[in-house]
Structure formats: structure tokens, C-alpha cells
Design an enzyme around this catalytic site. Structure first.
Site, PDB file in Angstrom:
ATOM      1  N   ARG A 113      47.914 -11.677  34.105  1.00 17.49           N
ATOM      2  CA  ARG A 113      47.056 -11.865  32.936  1.00 17.49           C
ATOM      3  C   ARG A 113      47.245 -13.267  32.350  1.00 17.49           C
ATOM      4  NH1 ARG A 113      47.421  -7.168  28.633  1.00 17.49           N
ATOM      5  NH2 ARG A 113      49.340  -8.229  28.062  1.00 17.49           N
ATOM      6  N   LYS A 215      44.871 -13.430  26.156  1.00 20.43           N
ATOM      7  CA  LYS A 215      45.757 -13.481  24.994  1.00 20.43           C
ATOM      8  C   LYS A 215      45.915 -14.927  24.498  1.00 20.43           C
ATOM      9  CE  LYS A 215      49.094  -9.976  24.390  1.00 20.43           C
ATOM     10  NZ  LYS A 215      48.445  -8.706  24.007  1.00 20.43           N
ATOM     11  N   GLU A 251      38.245  -2.725  19.720  1.00 19.90           N
ATOM     12  CA  GLU A 251      39.665  -2.361  19.713  1.00 19.90           C
ATOM     13  C   GLU A 251      40.252  -2.609  18.333  1.00 19.90           C
ATOM     14  OE1 GLU A 251      42.180  -4.944  22.085  1.00 19.90           O
ATOM     15  OE2 GLU A 251      40.613  -6.463  22.153  1.00 19.90           O
TER      16      GLU A 251
HETATM   17  C1  LIG Z   1      48.145  -7.443  23.832  1.00 23.48           C
HETATM   18  C2  LIG Z   1      46.939  -6.792  23.294  1.00 23.48           C
HETATM   19  C3  LIG Z   1      46.608  -5.457  23.598  1.00 23.48           C
HETATM   20  C4  LIG Z   1      47.504  -4.542  24.382  1.00 23.48           C
HETATM   21  O1  LIG Z   1      47.792  -4.987  25.674  1.00 23.48           O
HETATM   22  P1  LIG Z   1      49.068  -4.413  26.440  1.00 23.48           P
HETATM   23  O2  LIG Z   1      49.056  -5.121  27.745  1.00 23.48           O
HETATM   24  O3  LIG Z   1      48.886  -2.952  26.569  1.00 23.48           O
HETATM   25  O4  LIG Z   1      50.249  -4.755  25.597  1.00 23.48           O
HETATM   26  C5  LIG Z   1      45.410  -4.946  23.123  1.00 23.48           C
HETATM   27  N1  LIG Z   1      44.604  -5.701  22.361  1.00 23.48           N
HETATM   28  C6  LIG Z   1      44.887  -6.968  22.031  1.00 23.48           C
HETATM   29  C7  LIG Z   1      43.924  -7.730  21.190  1.00 23.48           C
HETATM   30  C8  LIG Z   1      46.072  -7.543  22.475  1.00 23.48           C
HETATM   31  O5  LIG Z   1      46.364  -8.804  22.144  1.00 23.48           O
END
Ligand SMILES: *Cc1c(COP(=O)(O)O)cnc(C)c1O
Length: 369
Positions: A113, A215, A251
Site C-alpha cells: 500500500r 494514506k 467511511e
Molecule cells: C488506515 C485507514 C483505514 C484502515 O486501514 P487498515 O489497513 O485496516 O488499518 C481506513 N480508513 C482510513 C481513512 C485510513 O487512513
């Protein structure tokens, strides 16, 4: 050695101090940080070491090293400070049992990722092997900060940033990959109790064509305002809707959403505006293994009214039951099924028992440090 540990253990029986945990699990003094493991939340706790690796824009990362945790030097004209050229990752290390074992959960997924995010942000990225090596080194160097099993985990935070100087709008000439760690307990102050969410239909976390699917550090400060307002109104977090029709669930601020209705579990499909969570991906697989029908699709906010259960997933929150969702003011406070027999609790138990090495890891998701 062992008798010495036991002596000191019985001498410290009276207080419920943190050190007793260590003696109970027969760790030596050097192996145990002096903190109260029972009071861990998600506040930053400084640990001993961090891993640092640098490279220039036209190079590949080659070698990095552990440094003592501390301030880093950045030029005021760095790409990350001026233009937000940065990414972060988040993963956890769990103590396997009473012994020495420490497990990471699917770290190669975080590495991949970060590579996708780096491509989006025009940055070189560490290889999967370099990423995992750095994470392992960081965990080993900070081993005394990995909480005893059941008390929490060591949260690992890899960063990738444009560290070199730029003035005109362009990718920085130099990059820094850094990994630090902090012991954590539960993410929300509710601990494992159901959380209360509020839907914001006027504020958006991400837009089509933007960076919501990676991210990027620049995605996060813009949600502070909505989050702060929600907290002041007594909510735990915010649910964002799509930015075009203001109708479809996306989300929460840092976790993915799932809606349960009968045997069907639905989750918004990731098409660039939703972060593809590793917990989300894992929960989808676990739910399918347990004979649930899982649908990745557009999920409209209206479906919340009709749901049996709603939950959030993420590395930090793990699987969090949602107790209520408020949409368009106080008018529609929706109550959901929570508690021991809920789908989310069932999925939480299966997932965490794999992460902590209590269940057989048929899928090879865990990596020993
Ligand atoms: C990191 C994150 C998640 C969750 O991702 P994981 O890989 O399960 O930790 C969900 N939404 C956002 C906006 C994030 O930054």
C-alpha cells in the site's frame, strides 16, 4: 534467573503496578518498560529506537539503520513541510503468549500500500523486503514496549516523506523513510463499548481523482474540524458520504464501514475515495469463511435505517461495534444490535485470535518478528 524473577514477583504482589505484569510473564528487567499497561489508550508513548533510511528522487532506497528515537532535522524548504508530500502506514505487533514470540499482521500488505501511495505522490518507496526488515528491526529494538498479551499492542508507524528542499511546486529531491513505534491499548475512549457516529453530508474526506485511496498525510488534518465538532456533540467519530451525490456511505475518519442485514454484510466499494483497509480485506475474507454473504458495492445512507448492525474496521480500532448513528440532526438516532452475539463481536474474536497467535493461522497472515 527464574528464581530471582519469582522472588521479585512475590515481593511486588501487593501493588497492581505495571512491573508485576512483566514478572508474571517472567521477563527480565531490561525487557520490560516501566509503564502501567492497564492504562494504555491511543496516546503517543515514546519508545527507544526508530529506523531511518534515505534516498534521492532518482535512486532506490538501499540501506537504513536504527537510531535512538529523537527529533529529525528537516530543511524548512522540504517537500513534506511545504507541499504535504508524505505518506504514513500503521500496523501492530502483538505478543504471542507468555514467551518471547511477537507477531506482525500482514505487513507485506502495508508495504504494498505504501508503494501504491508513493507512486501517487511521486516518491520512491522501499521494497517490500526493505519495509518489512525496517518494521522488524524497529519492533526488536523496542521489544520492551510490546505490551503483555491482552493489554494491547505495539503500534508501528512507518512514514515516507519528501525531505529534500523544493521551492517551485515539484517532487522533493530527497526522501526519508522512517519507522517509529508506540505501545497502544484501545483506540476509542469507549474501549470496546459500542461507538456513536454522526453522518456529515456537507464535509467530505475525499473526492474522485484525489488521494482518498492512499494514506497521504494531507488527507487527515482536513477532517479535524468535523471530528472536533462531532466530539463536542458527544459522538465518537464521523461518517463521510460521497462528495457528488451526498448519498453513499464512504467511511469514518480512519476506519472502514460495514453494514449487516440478515446474513448479508455490505461494505462500500473502494474506488479511489475510500482507503482500502487491510483489516477490511481480512474481515471480508473471514466473514465469507463463516458463511456470510459479503457484498462490496455502493451502500446508500438510507440502508442504515434498515440495518441490524453496523461496525467499523481498521488497524487502530480493530473491529468496533457501532451503537448508534445520527443522520441529519437528532431526528434519526438509529440503534443497532451490539454485544456478545453480534456479527462484529464474532469477527473481532476470530481476527484478534489470529493476530495474537491464539488461533491457527491457516492463511499465513502473521509474520514472526
Ligand atoms: C488506515 C485507514 C483505514 C484502515 O486501514 P487498515 O489497513 O485496516 O488499518 C481506513 N480508513 C482510513 C481513512 C485510513 O487512513
Amino acid at each position: 534467573m527464574l528464581s530471582g524473577v519469582m522472588e521479585r514477583s512475590s515481593a511486588s504482589r501487593s501493588g497492581s503496578c505495571s512491573r508485576q505484569e512483566c514478572f508474571d510473564t517472567a521477563w527480565s528487567d531490561e525487557e520490560c518498560a516501566d509503564i502501567n499497561w492497564d492504562e494504555l489508550g491511543f496516546a503517543f508513548v515514546q519508545t527507544d529506537f526508530m529506523y531511518v533510511m534515505k534516498c534521492s528522487l532518482d535512486q532506490k532506497f538501499s540501506t537504513g539503520a536504527l537510531n535512538k528515537y529523537g527529533n529529525i532535522e528537516l530543511t524548512p524548504s522540504s517537500g513534506v513541510l511545504n507541499y504535504g508530500q508524505g505518506l504514513f502506514e500503521g500496523l501492530k505487533a502483538y505478543r504471542k503468549g507468555e514467551g518471547d514470540g511477537i507477531l506482525l499482521f500482514r505487513p507485506e500488505e502495508n508495504a504494498l500500500r505504501m508503494q501504491i501511495g508513493a507512486e501517487r505522490m511521486c516518491m520512491p518507496s522501499p521494497s517490500v523486503d526493505q519495509f518489512i526488515h525496517a518494521v522488524k528491526q524497529t519492533v526488536l529494538a523496542n521489544k520492551r514496549w510490546v505490551p503483555p498479551q491482552g493489554k494491547g499492542s505495539l503500534y508501528i508507524r512507518p512514514l515516507l516523506m519528501g525531505s529534500g528542499p523544493v521551492l517551485g511546486l515539484a517532487p522533493a529531491p530527497e526522501y526519508m523513510f522512517l519507522v517509529y513505534a508506540s505501545p497502544v491499548g484501545t483506540y476509542f475512549k469507549e474501549c470496546l463499548a459500542p461507538i456513536h457516529l454522526v453522518v456529515k453530508d456537507k464535509v467530505h474526506r475525499a473526492i474522485p481523482g484525489g488521494t482518498g485511496g492512499v494514506k497521504a498525510i494531507s488527507n487527515y488534518a482536513p477532517v479535524f474540524k468535523a471530528q472536533k465538532q462531532a466530539k463536542s456533540e458527544g459522538f465518537t467519530d464521523v461518517i463521510y458520504l460521497d462528495s457528488i451525490q451526498h448519498k453513499y456511505l464512504e467511511e469514518a475518519s480512519s476506519s472502514n464501514l460495514f453494514v449487516v442485514k440478515g446474513n448479508v454484510i455490505s461494505t462500500p466499494i473502494t474506488m479511489g475515495t475510500i482507503l482500502p483497509g487491510i483489516t477490511r480485506k481480512s474481515v471480508i475474507e473471514i466473514a465469507r469463511d463463516h458463511e456470510y454473504q459479503v457484498e462490496e458495492r455502493l451502500v446508500s445512507v438510507e440502508e442504515l435505517f434498515d440495518a441490524d448492525e453496523v461496525f467499523c474496521t481498521g488497524t487502530a480500532v480493530v473491529v468496533a461495534s457501532v451503537g448508534s448513528i445520527t443522520y441529519q440532526g437528532q431526528a434519526c438516532r438509529i440503534q443497532f444490535k451490539t454485544g456478545d452475539n453480534s456479527v462484529s463481536q464474532q469477527l473481532y474474536k476470530v481476527l484478534t485470535s489470529i493476530q495474537m497467535g491464539q488461533a491457527k493461522d491457516d492463511k499465513n497472515w502473521t509474520v514472526a518478528v
